[in-house]
Design a protein around this motif. Structure first.
Motif, short mmCIF file in Angstrom:
data_model
loop_
_atom_site.label_atom_id
_atom_site.label_comp_id
_atom_site.label_asym_id
_atom_site.label_seq_id
_atom_site.Cartn_x
_atom_site.Cartn_y
_atom_site.Cartn_z
N ARG A 64 6.16 -9.04 -16.30
CA ARG A 64 5.08 -8.04 -16.23
C ARG A 64 4.30 -8.18 -14.92
NH1 ARG A 64 5.23 -9.43 -21.67
NH2 ARG A 64 5.54 -7.65 -23.07
N LEU A 65 3.99 -9.41 -14.56
CA LEU A 65 3.27 -9.64 -13.31
C LEU A 65 4.12 -9.20 -12.12
CD1 LEU A 65 0.90 -10.76 -11.69
CD2 LEU A 65 1.88 -13.06 -11.96
N LYS A 66 5.42 -9.47 -12.17
CA LYS A 66 6.30 -9.07 -11.07
C LYS A 66 6.33 -7.55 -10.92
CE LYS A 66 9.36 -9.07 -7.82
NZ LYS A 66 10.78 -9.41 -7.99
N LEU A 67 6.32 -6.83 -12.03
CA LEU A 67 6.34 -5.37 -11.95
C LEU A 67 5.06 -4.84 -11.31
CD1 LEU A 67 7.97 -4.45 -15.39
CD2 LEU A 67 9.08 -4.62 -13.15
N VAL A 68 3.93 -5.49 -11.58
CA VAL A 68 2.68 -5.08 -10.93
C VAL A 68 2.78 -5.34 -9.42
CG1 VAL A 68 0.21 -5.52 -10.75
CG2 VAL A 68 1.29 -5.50 -13.00
N VAL A 69 3.25 -6.52 -9.06
CA VAL A 69 3.40 -6.86 -7.63
C VAL A 69 4.34 -5.86 -6.95
CG1 VAL A 69 4.29 -8.59 -6.02
CG2 VAL A 69 2.89 -9.30 -7.96
N ASN A 70 5.44 -5.54 -7.60
CA ASN A 70 6.40 -4.63 -6.98
C ASN A 70 5.90 -3.20 -6.91
OD1 ASN A 70 8.19 -6.66 -6.46
ND2 ASN A 70 9.91 -5.72 -7.50
N SER A 71 4.99 -2.83 -7.81
CA SER A 71 4.40 -1.48 -7.70
C SER A 71 3.62 -1.36 -6.40
CB SER A 71 3.51 -1.17 -8.90
OG SER A 71 2.31 -1.93 -8.88
N TRP A 72 2.92 -2.41 -6.03
CA TRP A 72 2.19 -2.44 -4.76
C TRP A 72 3.17 -2.40 -3.59
CZ3 TRP A 72 -1.72 -1.60 -1.81
CH2 TRP A 72 -1.94 -2.32 -0.65
N LEU A 73 4.23 -3.18 -3.68
CA LEU A 73 5.20 -3.27 -2.59
C LEU A 73 5.88 -1.94 -2.33
CD1 LEU A 73 7.01 -4.86 -0.62
CD2 LEU A 73 8.46 -5.42 -2.57
N VAL A 74 6.42 -1.31 -3.36
CA VAL A 74 7.21 -0.09 -3.12
C VAL A 74 6.32 1.07 -2.68
CG1 VAL A 74 9.08 -0.81 -4.63
CG2 VAL A 74 7.23 0.60 -5.57
N ASN A 75 5.12 1.14 -3.22
CA ASN A 75 4.21 2.20 -2.76
C ASN A 75 3.76 1.95 -1.32
OD1 ASN A 75 4.31 3.81 -5.04
ND2 ASN A 75 2.52 2.88 -5.99
N LEU A 76 3.57 0.68 -0.98
CA LEU A 76 3.16 0.34 0.39
C LEU A 76 4.24 0.74 1.40
CD1 LEU A 76 1.10 -1.01 2.28
CD2 LEU A 76 2.20 -3.21 1.77
N VAL A 77 5.49 0.42 1.10
CA VAL A 77 6.54 0.76 2.06
C VAL A 77 6.72 2.27 2.16
CG1 VAL A 77 8.59 0.74 0.55
CG2 VAL A 77 8.80 -0.02 2.91
N SER A 78 6.49 2.99 1.05
CA SER A 78 6.56 4.44 1.12
C SER A 78 5.44 5.00 1.97
CB SER A 78 6.50 5.04 -0.29
OG SER A 78 7.71 4.81 -0.98
N SER A 79 4.27 4.39 1.90
CA SER A 79 3.15 4.83 2.74
C SER A 79 3.43 4.60 4.22
CB SER A 79 1.86 4.11 2.33
OG SER A 79 1.46 4.50 1.03
N VAL A 80 4.02 3.45 4.54
CA VAL A 80 4.39 3.18 5.92
C VAL A 80 5.37 4.24 6.41
CG1 VAL A 80 5.57 1.56 7.47
CG2 VAL A 80 4.00 0.69 5.72
N ALA A 81 6.41 4.49 5.60
CA ALA A 81 7.43 5.46 6.01
C ALA A 81 6.85 6.86 6.17
CB ALA A 81 8.56 5.47 4.97
N GLU A 82 5.99 7.27 5.23
CA GLU A 82 5.47 8.63 5.29
C GLU A 82 4.48 8.80 6.44
OE1 GLU A 82 3.35 11.24 1.98
OE2 GLU A 82 5.53 11.12 1.80
N SER A 83 3.75 7.75 6.79
CA SER A 83 2.86 7.83 7.96
C SER A 83 3.68 8.06 9.22
CB SER A 83 2.03 6.55 8.09
OG SER A 83 1.13 6.43 7.02
N LEU A 84 4.84 7.43 9.30
CA LEU A 84 5.72 7.65 10.45
C LEU A 84 6.30 9.07 10.42
CD1 LEU A 84 7.51 4.19 10.56
CD2 LEU A 84 5.62 4.98 12.00
N ASN A 85 6.56 9.59 9.22
CA ASN A 85 7.00 10.99 9.11
C ASN A 85 5.92 11.94 9.59
OD1 ASN A 85 8.61 10.21 5.95
ND2 ASN A 85 9.60 10.45 7.94
N VAL A 86 4.66 11.64 9.26
CA VAL A 86 3.55 12.49 9.70
C VAL A 86 3.44 12.44 11.22
CG1 VAL A 86 1.04 12.79 9.66
CG2 VAL A 86 2.27 12.31 7.54
N ALA A 87 3.58 11.24 11.79
CA ALA A 87 3.54 11.12 13.26
C ALA A 87 4.63 11.97 13.90
CB ALA A 87 3.69 9.66 13.66
#
Length: 292
Positions: free
Chosen positions: A170-193
């Motif tokens: 359960r704790l790992k799933l919480v940690v990974n929710s942060w991780l996968v959303n974070l990497v998507s934010s990085v990628a989408e910011s580069l898409n916006v650029a």
């Protein structure tokens, strides 16, 4: 365990091979098995014993460490290992398999008399190779002294999340929710650029050292801009983990809009041929159609 405990590592992909190397570096004896022998053979050159099959790998081992792709793979390999298992043997299950599979695997462990320790890790290839993972563990506290040498070798910190199998997952799933959303934010910011004609390096320079900066942003963006998509955490694995989070939380009624969108982006990038690349390849899911 003996002074030099023997650890059977089942699964020597990106994470398993890194953990095996960390165990060897700390002076533990290591026996490895992988479905594709070619992925395990380099570890034999570094001091590990190469096992012919899962049963041979676990026979006489002080601890069993599984680092496989999903719950189905773990269950299959442990059934193959059954002739070599013994009652009381600690089983550190480090694969991210979700809650339903964790419950099934704990039942299988009980049937064989194993001490099941739900032990997913937080970290990617480099921390695995450096012994700097964060290891999340739940299970019988009485097993803690016996497995501490293993945990200390593969991780810089161990978080005991509870006494029941599933608590660590359960704790790992919480940690990974942060991780996968974070990497998507990085990628989408580069898409916006890209969409606005802004040099992505100018964006990175602008946030450097400020409250909006993060080591992860700089690391993943730099890798993408250099074209280095060698996987530390493969996009297909990130998609699998995202779906496990959504599956585990479905009955709660939580509305997880970002995770839904992240899963869709990962799936689109995978379908466009980027599944074996690092998960920052989700960037390609944000490009105009036909440009990936």
């Amino acid at each position: 365990m003996s002074d030099s405990p023997l650890v059977a590592v089942l699964g020597t992909g990106i994470m398993g091979s890194g953990m095996a190397r960390s165990l060897l570096r700390e002076g533990l004896s290591v026996r490895v098995w992988n479905r594709s022998t070619d992925k395990a053979r380099p570890l034999a050159d570094e001091g590990a014993e190469l096992a012919a099959d899962p049963a041979a790998a676990v026979r006489g081992a002080d601890a069993v460490l599984t680092v496989l792709n999903d719950g189905t793979a773990v269950a299959s390999v442990m059934e193959q290992a059954a002739p070599g298992l013994r009652p009381g043997q600690p089983w550190l299950q480090a694969s991210t398999v979700g809650l339903a599979a964790t419950a099934t695997l704990a039942e299988k462990a009980a049937a064989h008399g194993l001490v099941y320790l739900d032990s997913p890790v937080s970290g990617t290839r480099e921390p695995a190779e450096q012994g700097k993972l964060i290891v999340l563990v739940s299970g019988d506290e009485a097993a803690r002294p016996a497995v501490t040498p293993v945990l200390d070798a593969i991780g810089q910190r161990t978080v005991w999340a509870g006494s029941a199998p599933g608590d660590a997952t359960r704790l790992k799933l919480v940690v990974n929710s942060w991780l996968v959303n974070l990497v998507s934010s990085v990628a989408e910011s580069l898409n916006v650029a890209d969409a606005l004609g802004v040099d992505p390096r100018l964006f990175l320079d602008t946030v450097t050292g400020g409250a909006l900066d993060s080591p992860y942003l700089q690391m993943k963006a730099d890798a993408l801009l250099k074209g280095d998509l060698d996987p530390s955490f493969a996009l297909s694995t990130a998609l699998k983990d995202t779906r496990l989070i959504l599956e585990a939380t479905r009955s709660s009624g939580a509305r997880l809009d970002l995770l839904d969108a992240t899963a869709a982006r990962f799936a689109r990038a995978r379908d466009e041929g980027h599944g074996g690349e690092d998960m920052i390849a989700t960037y390609f899911a944000g490009q105009p159609e036909g440009d990936s």
